[in-house]
Enzyme design. Structure first.
Site, mmCIF file in Angstrom:
data_model
loop_
_atom_site.group_PDB
_atom_site.id
_atom_site.type_symbol
_atom_site.label_atom_id
_atom_site.label_comp_id
_atom_site.label_asym_id
_atom_site.label_seq_id
_atom_site.Cartn_x
_atom_site.Cartn_y
_atom_site.Cartn_z
ATOM 1 N N GLU A 60 0.812 -1.223 0.000
ATOM 2 C CA GLU A 60 0.000 0.000 0.000
ATOM 3 C C GLU A 60 0.844 1.271 0.000
ATOM 4 O O GLU A 60 0.564 2.217 -0.730
ATOM 5 C CB GLU A 60 -0.959 0.022 1.196
ATOM 6 C CG GLU A 60 -2.137 -0.940 1.081
ATOM 7 C CD GLU A 60 -1.787 -2.363 1.450
ATOM 8 O OE1 GLU A 60 -0.664 -2.607 1.961
ATOM 9 O OE2 GLU A 60 -2.630 -3.259 1.235
ATOM 10 N N HIS A 129 -10.318 -4.166 10.386
ATOM 11 C CA HIS A 129 -10.815 -3.958 9.024
ATOM 12 C C HIS A 129 -12.234 -3.392 8.994
ATOM 13 O O HIS A 129 -12.950 -3.562 8.012
ATOM 14 C CB HIS A 129 -10.732 -5.272 8.220
ATOM 15 C CG HIS A 129 -9.324 -5.656 7.909
ATOM 16 N ND1 HIS A 129 -8.962 -6.918 7.503
ATOM 17 C CD2 HIS A 129 -8.186 -4.942 7.957
ATOM 18 C CE1 HIS A 129 -7.648 -6.959 7.313
ATOM 19 N NE2 HIS A 129 -7.163 -5.764 7.572
#
Lengths: 329, 364
Positions: A60, A129
């Site tokens: 990322e 998450h």
């Protein structure tokens, strides 16, 4: 007007912008061969080729930074995070590079790029998450943030974000991808929603429910329930958290004199805190009650289904908050 | 069912051409024209002199914190001189010598170090990225611009600079992994100057070299004597050629030494011996290159001394010129510019508030 899903609306926006402007490219995890974790990029690899629809390594920070570098040379990268929860790792490139380099280069380098993907909780994805990431992004000057709640907003805002000369985060909702709604036919011309313009999703006179993102649907549900009890709630969807449509917020509060902010994230220094501060600074004399907030519980998201449901904001709590500001509880 | 050695990467090379005495391995000597060699030497002198001036100005309170380059001139100019003007320069925060090689104006850099972003302004067609301060954050940027080069079908190269400490950052690994996977035209120039503030190279990684870190990403690595400008140049030439040909990135480790402070906020006497600094001064890249030029008959002693004087003279008026420009800058107008491409309404209101002509405060 055609009814399409939120997913299809995003897909249309990407395809149209990639067709219109060859400097636009999409990069992220699983976006090419697999059509994206949520199938938002379906068919794009075939149409635009592997140089413009790019599967990245699981990296990322790397691809966020890569996007910034490419944007600084004039390309318009769309960086997909499988979820913004994964982007926490990339925040140095988002906040220190994307949001700063226009300023630190005295305006010489622009960073015209988009970070996009779902934010917030879905179902049982547990604490790491299931976070609403808006505050982390919107806190830093130099970046813009939009949170479409409907298919039409998703399409119009993503297209505007891609064309914008600043870095824009487009935070979607995992539970919204299958939601259908009316979106203007592409044949009828470009459909763009400018950044920084709120939308009144339901008009009402008694109380303003101000919100953003997928909570728009919770707000509308709450407004429906309130209507049955004779309370006419207005639902203001901010759509854009930076730039913020200050006028729209004040207009609604001037009319209803009561407001509730609904958001998916945590209350502590959340988006609602900013909106409440704004309302008391700018519309104090119009208020007939304190402005309340309805948010997620101030805890990491529980994994268990029943506890997760309990921790999230819901229509019932919104109804209760509205009644409280109406002194009906 | 064998258990045997695998050949997973080419062996790592070390390159040194010019030793401390100015003697060279003639077989390895690059074929550079005299004018360029003189230019390289002059830029080294300018960098060293400018560094000294910046340090004086910082100590005198005229400019803010900065990171001196002294000792690393050969690494920076040897590498940068291998690139052409159309190639991209992606610096960290210590690339004063590379900046000067690119044609950067010392007045601009002084402005920048005095706190004015206007100092990083570059000519319209220059391909120099702004300074990146978070350690290693410029590496993914360089990878991204290399991706853009490839997407546009150009044959330019991105050259990025960083230190030994940066190789421990995630950005380094993610950038090299990307560049290797996509075979992008990037040259990664690591200036291993032995110290990451107070942490010695040995405490940064257990790897014997930093160059070998490229191999794990499928990227050729080479370690060079970073105080030998000819060796750096040869390694960089090869790396640039490889990138331009579409054969992917290279990691060049320049073994060098930071002769001064990490930044002006640092006191190295607390963590390293003066003896070590003295040892490295003997390997100073500038006198070494001067001896080479003298032995080659490119410069005689008088010309070399004259060049030192002319560089001093050239940089003599930098502060005054910078000061004149600083006087034209400043105030809330400059402060609020460039946060976004266009000034948004809430910043327009804040601009007025932080100025003197309005009493309204609105943070909305």
């Amino acid at each position: 007007m055609p009814q399409i899903t939120y997913r299809e609306a995003l897909n249309q926006a990407l395809a149209e912008e990639m067709e219109r402007d060859e400097t636009v490219f999409l990069m992220g995890e699983e976006v090419a061969e697999y059509d994206g974790a949520y199938k938002v990029s379906k068919g794009l690899l075939e149409r635009f080729g592997s140089d413009r629809v790019v599967d990245s390594p699981i990296s990322e920070l790397g691809f966020a930074g890569l996007g910034v570098g490419a944007a600084m040379t004039g390309l318009r990268p769309v960086i997909e995070f499988m979820t913004f929860n994964f982007s926490i790792l990339a925040l140095d490139q988002v906040i220190n590079s994307a949001a700063k380099l226009h300023y630190m280069s005295a305006g010489q380098f622009s960073v015209p790029m988009v970070f996009r993907g779902p934010t917030g909780a879905a179902l049982q994805l547990s604490a790491q998450h299931s976070q609403a990431c808006e505050t982390w992004y919107v806190h830093s000057p130099g970046i813009k943030l939009v949170t479409p709640g409907t298919p039409a907003d998703a399409k119009g805002l993503l297209k505007a974000a891609i064309r914008d000369d600043d870095p824009v985060a487009v935070m979607e909702g995992e539970l919204l991808y299958n939601v259908k709604g009316e979106v203007p036919d592409p044949e009828e011309g470009d459909f763009i929603i400018p950044l920084g313009v709120a939308d009144v999703k339901r008009e009402g006179d008694h109380v303003s429910i101000i919100t953003h993102g997928k909570m728009v649907h919770v707000a509308l549900q709450a407004a429906g329930q309130l209507a049955k009890e004779g309370v006419d709630a207005e639902v203001v969807d901010l759509r854009s958290l930076r730039p913020l449509d200050v006028e729209a917020i004040l207009r609604s509060v001037h009319k209803t004199n009561r407001a509730v902010y609904l958001e998916e994230g945590w209350p502590y220094v959340g988006i609602g805190a900013q909106i409440v501060a704004l309302i008391q600074e700018e519309a104090f004399d119009y208020l007939d009650a304190p402005v309340l907030r309805v948010t997620q519980a101030d805890i990491p998201m529980p994994y268990a289904k029943n506890l997760e449901k309990l921790a999230k904001p819901d229509a019932k709590r919104v109804v209760a908050a509205c009644k409280r500001v109406l002194y009906q509880d | 069912m064998p258990r045997e050695e695998m050949e997973v990467a080419p062996p790592l090379e070390y390159l040194s051409i010019l030793d401390e005495e100015g003697d060279l391995d003639q077989e390895l000597e690059p074929d550079l024209d005299e004018e360029e060699l003189v230019q390289m030497y002059r830029t080294m002198l300018r960098a060293r002199r400018f560094d000294k001036l910046l340090l004086e100005w910082q100590r005198g309170g005229r400019i803010g914190t900065f990171a001196p380059v002294s000792g690393q001139e050969a690494s920076q100019i040897g590498a940068m001189s291998a690139a052409r003007d159309e190639d991209w320069f992606v610096p960290s925060f210590r690339e004063i010598a590379a900046f000067l090689w690119r044609g950067g104006d010392p007045v601009d850099m002084t402005l920048y170090n005095a706190g004015w972003n206007e100092g990083v302004a570059i000519p319209e067609d220059a391909r120099d990225f702004p300074i990146s301060i978070p350690v290693a954050s410029q590496l993914p940027l360089a990878t991204g611009l290399a991706y853009a080069i490839r997407l546009r079908g150009e044959d330019d190269v991105a050259m990025t600079f960083f230190g030994d400490g940066a190789t421990s950052e995630g950005d380094f690994h993610e950038a090299l992994n990307f560049a290797g996977t996509f075979q992008l035209p990037v040259v990664f120039v690591c200036q291993n100057n032995q110290w990451a503030i107070s942490v010695p190279r040995e405490r940064q990684t257990a790897s014997e070299t930093l160059a070998q870190k490229g191999l794990a990403y499928g990227i050729p690595g080479i370690q060079v004597d970073g105080n030998d400008i000819l060796a750096v140049r040869v390694a960089a030439d090869e790396a640039v050629k490889r990138a331009r040909a579409g054969d992917g990135p290279t990691l060049v480790e320049c073994v060098t030494y930071r002769l001064k402070v990490h930044t002006t906020a640092d006191d190295p006497s607390r963590y390293r011996d003066e003896e070590e600094v003295e040892r490295w001064k003997e390997r100073d890249p500038i006198p070494r290159f001067r001896r080479y030029l003298e032995k080659k008959g490119i410069l005689d002693e008088g010309e070399a001394d004259e060049m030192t004087d002319s560089v001093e003279e050239e940089l003599g008026g930098v502060w005054e010129e910078a000061e004149e420009r600083i006087e034209t800058l400043g105030g809330p107008d400059v402060m609020f510019q460039h946060v976004y491409a266009d000034l948004p309404p809430h910043l327009e209101r804040q601009r007025k508030w932080f100025g003197t002509d309005e009493e309204e405060n609105d943070n909305g």
